[in-house]
Design a protein around this motif. Sequence first.
Motif, mmCIF file in Angstrom:
data_model
loop_
_atom_site.group_PDB
_atom_site.id
_atom_site.type_symbol
_atom_site.label_atom_id
_atom_site.label_comp_id
_atom_site.label_asym_id
_atom_site.label_seq_id
_atom_site.Cartn_x
_atom_site.Cartn_y
_atom_site.Cartn_z
ATOM 1 N N ILE A 89 0.831 -1.193 0.000
ATOM 2 C CA ILE A 89 0.000 0.000 0.000
ATOM 3 C C ILE A 89 0.868 1.245 0.000
ATOM 4 C CG2 ILE A 89 -1.858 1.230 1.164
ATOM 5 C CD1 ILE A 89 -2.625 -1.386 2.528
ATOM 6 N N LEU A 100 -3.375 10.167 7.068
ATOM 7 C CA LEU A 100 -2.710 9.626 5.891
ATOM 8 C C LEU A 100 -3.740 9.297 4.827
ATOM 9 C CD1 LEU A 100 -0.253 7.173 7.683
ATOM 10 C CD2 LEU A 100 0.168 9.536 6.995
ATOM 11 N N PHE A 102 -4.431 6.706 1.834
ATOM 12 C CA PHE A 102 -3.985 5.391 1.407
ATOM 13 C C PHE A 102 -4.430 5.093 -0.017
ATOM 14 C CE2 PHE A 102 -2.620 3.278 5.398
ATOM 15 C CZ PHE A 102 -3.006 4.249 6.313
ATOM 16 N N GLY A 103 -3.559 4.402 -0.758
ATOM 17 C CA GLY A 103 -3.978 3.807 -2.007
ATOM 18 C C GLY A 103 -4.709 2.508 -1.726
ATOM 19 N N ALA A 104 -5.277 1.930 -2.774
ATOM 20 C CA ALA A 104 -6.026 0.675 -2.622
ATOM 21 C C ALA A 104 -5.115 -0.532 -2.518
ATOM 22 C CB ALA A 104 -7.008 0.508 -3.768
ATOM 23 N N TYR B 35 -9.055 3.399 11.759
ATOM 24 C CA TYR B 35 -9.296 3.310 10.320
ATOM 25 C C TYR B 35 -10.309 2.202 10.061
ATOM 26 C CZ TYR B 35 -4.900 5.907 9.649
ATOM 27 O OH TYR B 35 -3.897 6.852 9.661
ATOM 28 N N GLY B 40 -10.142 -5.326 -0.489
ATOM 29 C CA GLY B 40 -9.561 -4.814 -1.721
ATOM 30 C C GLY B 40 -9.291 -3.325 -1.728
ATOM 31 N N GLN B 41 -9.481 -2.680 -0.597
ATOM 32 C CA GLN B 41 -9.258 -1.244 -0.499
ATOM 33 C C GLN B 41 -8.210 -0.938 0.568
ATOM 34 O OE1 GLN B 41 -10.752 1.019 -2.642
ATOM 35 N NE2 GLN B 41 -11.481 -0.856 -3.611
ATOM 36 N N GLY B 42 -7.630 0.244 0.483
ATOM 37 C CA GLY B 42 -6.742 0.683 1.545
ATOM 38 C C GLY B 42 -7.547 1.190 2.727
ATOM 39 N N PRO B 43 -6.909 1.323 3.867
ATOM 40 C CA PRO B 43 -7.606 1.849 5.044
ATOM 41 C C PRO B 43 -8.125 3.264 4.815
ATOM 42 C CG PRO B 43 -5.520 0.833 5.664
ATOM 43 C CD PRO B 43 -5.528 0.931 4.174
ATOM 44 N N GLU B 44 -9.294 3.561 5.417
ATOM 45 C CA GLU B 44 -9.864 4.904 5.366
ATOM 46 C C GLU B 44 -9.859 5.475 6.782
ATOM 47 O OE1 GLU B 44 -13.370 5.094 2.209
ATOM 48 O OE2 GLU B 44 -13.572 3.369 3.542
ATOM 49 N N PHE B 45 -9.404 6.704 6.884
ATOM 50 C CA PHE B 45 -9.302 7.361 8.183
ATOM 51 C C PHE B 45 -10.684 7.583 8.779
ATOM 52 C CE2 PHE B 45 -7.725 10.242 11.336
ATOM 53 C CZ PHE B 45 -8.650 11.271 11.417
ATOM 54 N N GLN B 106 3.173 5.420 11.782
ATOM 55 C CA GLN B 106 2.030 4.828 12.453
ATOM 56 C C GLN B 106 2.203 3.319 12.474
ATOM 57 O OE1 GLN B 106 -1.787 6.223 11.070
ATOM 58 N NE2 GLN B 106 -1.100 8.345 10.991
#
Lengths: 112, 117
Positions: A89, A100, A102-104, B35, B40-45, B106
């Motif tokens: 990532i 931050l 983040f990309g997928a 988060y 399939g996705q990155g973490p979201e704040f 982090q």
Amino acid sequence: KNQVEQSPQSLIILEGKNCTLQCNYTVSPFSNLRWYKQDTGRGPVSLTIMTFSENTKSNGRYTATLDADTKQSSLHITASQLSDSASYICVVRRGGYNKLIFGAGTRLAVHP
Amino acid sequence: DTGVSQDPRHKITKRGQNVTFRCDPISEHNRLYWYRQTLGQGPEFLTYFQNEAQLEKSRLLSDRFSAERPKGSFSTLEIQRTEQGDSAMYLCASSFSLAEPAKNIQYFGAGTRLSVL
């Protein structure tokens, strides 16, 4: 809009081969860029972190590059191992903010 | 183990029930983040604390979500009246804010995977 896009979405390589993952970002102002490795079912682990003035940084077999002018980064993995199978990532910190973006992620599978 | 720990690791609940997750950060870290990550996705704040103060909340954090860090150490994230769309991995991370930004790494916990049936 502040975004981080990664390519490819997924990648399969044979053990021992090299690979390069790409990251493009539109985050502004830019503070720093990080690459994280996330094993399935685990939290992300930091691999590298680069500021505006750093073009390249290595961590063992992982080498990250940053072109702040074109807003692109890459993560190169040398002599891949089965344990490299994970999601990678790309993460960008926006200047003046604590959160931050983040990309997928790119899901890498290393096959024997 | 001196890393970030989260409890429980997995939670299965029925729609409409309340759930609470706990995060214990690395002891000397004064910042704590929550988060949400879907497949399939990155973490979201979602939100973050500096010591016991909640300094920022994402618009993703609806009024059904509440987070606390009462003594500036561990934190809890509660979801009331859960919905199927709440199914996700909830990740906690901690950092030390006095480090220069480029070194403000982090450290993430293993997450709590929530499944709402």
